[in-house]
Design a protein around this motif. Sequence first.
Motif, PDB file in Angstrom:
ATOM      1  N   THR A  39       9.178  -3.551 -10.770  1.00 40.13           N
ATOM      2  CA  THR A  39       7.927  -2.811 -10.115  1.00 40.13           C
ATOM      3  C   THR A  39       6.811  -3.152 -10.712  1.00 40.13           C
ATOM      4  O   THR A  39       5.717  -2.398 -10.700  1.00 40.13           O
ATOM      5  N   GLN A  40       6.715  -4.184 -11.620  1.00 37.73           N
ATOM      6  CA  GLN A  40       5.404  -4.627 -12.445  1.00 37.73           C
ATOM      7  C   GLN A  40       4.452  -5.099 -11.173  1.00 37.73           C
ATOM      8  O   GLN A  40       4.875  -6.035 -10.391  1.00 37.73           O
ATOM      9  N   GLY A  41       3.163  -4.489 -11.300  1.00 32.91           N
ATOM     10  CA  GLY A  41       2.176  -4.994 -10.445  1.00 32.91           C
ATOM     11  C   GLY A  41       2.232  -4.408  -9.304  1.00 32.91           C
ATOM     12  O   GLY A  41       1.326  -4.827  -8.243  1.00 32.91           O
ATOM     13  N   LYS A  42       3.094  -3.202  -8.947  1.00 35.95           N
ATOM     14  CA  LYS A  42       3.245  -2.642  -7.828  1.00 35.95           C
ATOM     15  C   LYS A  42       2.966  -1.188  -8.086  1.00 35.95           C
ATOM     16  O   LYS A  42       3.530  -0.726  -9.064  1.00 35.95           O
ATOM     17  N   THR A  43       2.214  -0.467  -7.324  1.00 38.25           N
ATOM     18  CA  THR A  43       1.911   1.007  -7.420  1.00 38.25           C
ATOM     19  C   THR A  43       3.025   1.741  -7.007  1.00 38.25           C
ATOM     20  O   THR A  43       3.668   1.424  -6.048  1.00 38.25           O
ATOM     21  N   GLY A  44       3.224   2.970  -7.471  1.00 34.79           N
ATOM     22  CA  GLY A  44       3.952   3.654  -7.131  1.00 34.79           C
ATOM     23  C   GLY A  44       4.234   4.886  -8.318  1.00 34.79           C
ATOM     24  O   GLY A  44       3.924   4.796  -9.334  1.00 34.79           O
ATOM     25  N   SER A  45       5.214   5.968  -7.990  1.00 36.88           N
ATOM     26  CA  SER A  45       5.242   6.948  -8.845  1.00 36.88           C
ATOM     27  C   SER A  45       6.910   7.185  -9.278  1.00 36.88           C
ATOM     28  O   SER A  45       7.276   8.137 -10.152  1.00 36.88           O
ATOM     29  N   ALA A  50      -5.337   7.697  -2.890  1.00 39.66           N
ATOM     30  CA  ALA A  50      -5.602   9.188  -2.854  1.00 39.66           C
ATOM     31  C   ALA A  50      -4.594   9.570  -1.498  1.00 39.66           C
ATOM     32  O   ALA A  50      -4.013  10.613  -1.237  1.00 39.66           O
ATOM     33  N   HIS A  51      -4.351   8.514  -0.587  1.00 39.66           N
ATOM     34  CA  HIS A  51      -3.690   8.835   0.566  1.00 39.66           C
ATOM     35  C   HIS A  51      -2.179   9.092  -0.051  1.00 39.66           C
ATOM     36  O   HIS A  51      -1.588   9.783   0.237  1.00 39.66           O
ATOM     37  N   ARG A  52      -1.801   8.258  -0.777  1.00 43.55           N
ATOM     38  CA  ARG A  52      -0.453   8.077  -1.268  1.00 43.55           C
ATOM     39  C   ARG A  52      -0.297   9.365  -2.227  1.00 43.55           C
ATOM     40  O   ARG A  52       0.756  10.186  -2.143  1.00 43.55           O
ATOM     41  N   LEU A  53      -1.355   9.955  -2.973  1.00 42.44           N
ATOM     42  CA  LEU A  53      -1.225  11.072  -3.929  1.00 42.44           C
ATOM     43  C   LEU A  53      -1.144  12.285  -2.841  1.00 42.44           C
ATOM     44  O   LEU A  53      -0.245  13.305  -3.091  1.00 42.44           O
ATOM     45  N   SER A  54      -1.872  12.300  -1.641  1.00 42.02           N
ATOM     46  CA  SER A  54      -1.971  13.241  -0.803  1.00 42.02           C
ATOM     47  C   SER A  54      -0.562  13.303  -0.044  1.00 42.02           C
ATOM     48  O   SER A  54       0.006  14.379  -0.006  1.00 42.02           O
ATOM     49  N   ASP A  55       0.232  12.122   0.331  1.00 41.91           N
ATOM     50  CA  ASP A  55       1.507  12.278   0.753  1.00 41.91           C
ATOM     51  C   ASP A  55       2.456  12.810  -0.053  1.00 41.91           C
ATOM     52  O   ASP A  55       3.537  13.719   0.052  1.00 41.91           O
TER      53      ASP A  55
END
Length: 456
Positions: free
Chosen positions: A411-417, A278-283
């Motif tokens: 990036t496998q196993g790592k969150t990100g967009s 949620a913090h990352r999405l907010s950023d």
Amino acid sequence: MTLKYRFSLYFSFSLSLLLGIMTLVIISLFADFREDEFQNRLSEKATTALNLLVEVDEVDSALLAKIDQKSSGKLFEENLQIYNEALVLLYHTGPVVAIPFTDSELASLKQNGQIFRHKENDVLGLYRSFGKDGYFVFHSAKDVYGFRKLHFLQTILGGSYLLMVILVGLLSFYLSQITLRSLSKVTQQIQQVNTENLKIDLNRLHQDDEIKALASSFNRMMERIDDVYRSQKEFSSNAAHELRTPIARMTVQLQNLARAYQTAQDARGTINDVLEDAHRLSDIVTSLLLLSKVEYRGERPSFIPVRIDEVLFAARSRLLATNPDFRFQFAIENNSQVETDVEIPGDETLLEIAFQNLFRNAYAYSDDQQVGCLVTQTKDGLEIRISNNGEIPQGDDLQQLFSTFYRGTNTQGKTGSGIGLSIVQRIIHLHGGTVSYETPDAHTNVILVFFQSFNH
């Protein structure tokens, strides 16, 4: 090659080609005229000598030779020989030379009456009949004056052609500048069009031609593009604004739920993971909202002096709050001759988001969760080097490093967009800076950010 130079080149080449063809035609026609004129002179003189020798009883070869010597129309290297039909020499001027024609040519001469040949000297062969007797006349000479006139004409026309080529080139360049001047103005105005200035109206042109029609069509096209771009920015801004409220409410509720003592330990871990997302999405939403405000209609934030070290530590604190194992090494160097401030004109919120994204990426792809940050003061500005020890991107991953929504093979196993570095690049460019990637060795990644100082 620009249209102006291309027009000048094509026009000059075409006109020069026509002038060259005309010059060659004139020279060729004059050469034919010289040959015909000299052939007539040889024919007239040969016919006169034959008539005097055959038809005038008082004239013999000796008298004819004296008449020829006193003649004012004597030709250069002239040689005249008269033979009867049995090819017995009856009269000659100059040295006796062999008959310049073969037997087959003599037969043709007897049938046609005249043959002209151009060798070193012009040679004319005649056959005339007087009653039952036939006579061959061979008259040769060099047309010195005719060739002198021809060479003079060639010199005059050649010099005139070169002069005309130069004048045509200059004239075509001048005319192309005048003709395409309005197009150059339109081009200069079009080059000013960018994402911050789509609503541009080309100056109205006085002349009624294709360039004016092109400018009018471009104005109408830019109006439609501006409408579409404005609608897109309005949608992005509204969507980001509408997303902020539910995300903020969800974040607060998750924080309250995580603090509750009665929450089970496993559930608390899940809640913390969701809270981090949620913090990352907010950023991300905040970044998109800020950028849409900045880019919409070319509006820029009011930049104020910002200390870059404070921005870096603020970004570090926000990342440390969600990643306790994050380790940060910071240093400042001054490579300029004078003491300078670590301030740049900018928007503190945008810069904090940019460096937080850089720190998060460096932390996520580091082998030891350690990120280095070196700020170097130079005479031209500030240089920020953010480094980590980890895998080096290769191939397409390196080419697409700052592309939107692109995620590499590591990036496998790592969150990100896949939007973080793209946002970083746009924010840095908005502040007049540059961002690039370097690999000083096989295990070190470096993101280099440079900002110009106030003086530049």
